[in-house]
Scaffold this motif. Structure first.
Motif, PDB file in Angstrom:
ATOM      1  N   LEU A  36      -3.004   6.755   0.534  1.00  0.00           N
ATOM      2  CA  LEU A  36      -2.886   7.872  -0.407  1.00  0.00           C
ATOM      3  C   LEU A  36      -2.945   9.210   0.331  1.00  0.00           C
ATOM      4  O   LEU A  36      -2.201  10.143   0.012  1.00  0.00           O
ATOM      5  N   ALA A  71       0.836  -1.205   0.000  1.00  0.00           N
ATOM      6  CA  ALA A  71       0.000   0.000   0.000  1.00  0.00           C
ATOM      7  C   ALA A  71       0.868   1.252   0.000  1.00  0.00           C
ATOM      8  O   ALA A  71       0.532   2.255  -0.633  1.00  0.00           O
ATOM      9  N   ALA A 125       1.591   7.077  -6.713  1.00  0.00           N
ATOM     10  CA  ALA A 125       0.682   8.221  -6.850  1.00  0.00           C
ATOM     11  C   ALA A 125       1.442   9.527  -6.693  1.00  0.00           C
ATOM     12  O   ALA A 125       1.218  10.495  -7.437  1.00  0.00           O
ATOM     13  N   GLY A 174       1.991   1.794  -3.527  1.00  0.00           N
ATOM     14  CA  GLY A 174       0.940   2.448  -4.302  1.00  0.00           C
ATOM     15  C   GLY A 174       0.926   3.949  -4.061  1.00  0.00           C
ATOM     16  O   GLY A 174       0.739   4.742  -4.993  1.00  0.00           O
ATOM     17  N   GLN A 204      -0.571  -1.860  -4.005  1.00  0.00           N
ATOM     18  CA  GLN A 204      -1.981  -1.921  -3.617  1.00  0.00           C
ATOM     19  C   GLN A 204      -2.479  -0.487  -3.446  1.00  0.00           C
ATOM     20  O   GLN A 204      -1.716   0.404  -3.093  1.00  0.00           O
ATOM     21  N   TRP A 205      -3.756  -0.293  -3.713  1.00  0.00           N
ATOM     22  CA  TRP A 205      -4.315   1.058  -3.645  1.00  0.00           C
ATOM     23  C   TRP A 205      -5.211   1.156  -2.432  1.00  0.00           C
ATOM     24  O   TRP A 205      -6.225   0.467  -2.322  1.00  0.00           O
ATOM     25  N   ASP A 206      -4.784   1.983  -1.505  1.00  0.00           N
ATOM     26  CA  ASP A 206      -5.514   2.159  -0.256  1.00  0.00           C
ATOM     27  C   ASP A 206      -5.728   3.651  -0.028  1.00  0.00           C
ATOM     28  O   ASP A 206      -4.774   4.448  -0.060  1.00  0.00           O
TER      29      ASP A 206
END
Length: 410
Positions: free
Chosen positions: A226, A107, A114, A110, A220-222
């Motif tokens: 972010l 995460a 970003a 990710g 992973q996108w959390d």
């Protein structure tokens, strides 16, 4: 070829042509050496704090060295300007005080990606860069100061727990701060190496694999990561590294088109995140070592320092596994001590910039306190909430000053 720094460019002083180009090469080596040794501990501390394993942290250090080294070589050579890149030291410091996100290190990766996308967009879309520049500097510096405060306290907490291991490092740093400030942190690192030898740490590495390997990490996108990692990492990297880095070059008379270096830094950060690296950017503090007259009296020859700095970073890449293994095996608090000492000057600068403006002083103070508090809400760390708290206070005060909020006076 003349330096692309404007219509006339920086002029060379009399006698500059007699100075060997080897002087610029040496200046670049010193820039890379100081840049790496003074902050690698911060990077390792930050990556491990957000969940990286030993191998993943070593991989992150490797890809950061490679991406910023290549950037230094390519852009210094192509533009004939001493453009140097570095890893985001303030960003690593921010990570060091963050919590492991939900989803672990993937995460965090990710969030790194970003952040890299946002950094690249600042190079491609100029209005976005201007929007970032509109963030009140006292709040951005306050967030950084709050984050750094926690890390800079570490050496003095550690010396109480491990005086035999930590005191020699702090003493070496103090002496060199008085006589040779540039070498204070590298000198403290030398003292730490002596401590490691005496403590037998190197003997514990027997049989360990010291060959650097890139460890691929699927992101992973959390949403929490972010907000807690990507947004603060982007803000401190832009406001504390990229914008000052451009200003440092301009201060020495260099004004090249920075869109390509900024775009490269962002895209390389996206790619490097898959190997565990957090972010690279334009060098700020170390940029002066390659761009100033200490590198070469002739401004048209200082680009060589940028190239040699890049090759120095590339040479450090293969040492990433060894450096990480030693850091893991070191006595408790030793790596944190190196990191804290390395960041003291940055803390002083950030605090001065945050609190120097009387109009924003209270908002900056709130940002500092909340950012240093360790507050975690909904999985989002204190750095983000510090920025939110400072901005909310500033907005409230401004609305009250304009009469938008009625204030009853007795």
């Amino acid at each position: 070829m003349s330096t692309p720094s404007g219509p006339s460019g920086p002029s060379a002083p009399p006698g500059a042509a007699t100075v060997s180009i080897g002087w610029a090469v040496l200046a670049g080596v010193v820039t890379g050496l100081v840049g790496f040794t003074s902050s690698f501990a911060v990077v390792l501390t930050g990556l491990r704090a957000v969940g990286a394993s030993t191998d993943q942290a070593a991989s992150g250090l490797l890809v950061l060295c490679v991406t910023m080294g290549l950037g230094c070589v390519v852009f210094s050579w192509r533009t004939r300007t001493p453009i140097t890149l570095a890893w985001s030291t303030p960003g690593a410091a921010l990570l060091a005080t963050a919590a492991v996100p939900h989803g672990g290190f993937p995460a965090a990766v990710g969030a790194f990606m970003a952040c890299g996308v946002l950094l690249a967009l600042c190079g491609l879309v100029r209005p976005l860069g201007r929007v970032v520049a509109m963030i009140p500097a006292p709040l951005a510096n306050g967030m950084l100061a709050g984050v750094l405060l926690v890390l800079c306290a570490a050496p003095f907490l550690a010396v109480a727990e491990e005086p035999a291991a930590i005191a020699p490092v702090i003493l070496a740093w103090l002496v060199l701060m008085a006589v040779a400030r540039r070498w204070a942190v590298p000198g403290a690192l030398v003292a730490a190496i002596v401590v490691l030898i005496v403590s037998g740490t190197f003997g514990e590495l027997a049989g360990a694999s010291l060959v650097p390997v890139v460890e691929f990490v699927a992101p992973q996108w959390d949403a929490g990561a972010l907000l807690a990692i990507a947004v603060p990492l982007f803000i401190v990297t832009m406001t504390s590294q990229n914008i000052p880095g451009i200003a440092v070059l301009a201060g020495f008379g260099y004004r090249p088109d920075m869109r390509a270096p900024l775009t490269y830094a962002g895209t390389a950060s996206v790619a490097g995140a898959l190997g565990g690296g957090h972010a690279i950017n334009l060098a700020a503090i170390s940029a002066a070592l390659a761009a100033g007259p200490e590198a070469h009296p002739d401004p048209d020859r200082r680009w060589v320092a940028g190239v040699s700095c890049g090759f120095t970073y590339l040479a450090f890449g293969p040492l990433s596994a060894l450096v990480t293994a030693v850091a893991v095996a070191a006595p408790a608090g030793l790596v944190e001590t190196i990191a804290g000492l390395a960041l003291l000057a940055t803390l002083a600068g950030a605090a001065a910039a945050a609190l120097g403006d009387t109009e924003h002083r209270e908002a900056a103070a709130i940002t500092i306190v909340v950012s240093a508090s360790g507050l975690v809400v909904a999985g989002i760390g204190a750095a983000f909430w510090g920025l939110v708290a400072g901005a909310a206070y500033l907005l409230l005060i401004r609305l009250a000053a304009r009469g938008a909020i009625p204030i009853r006076r007795r």
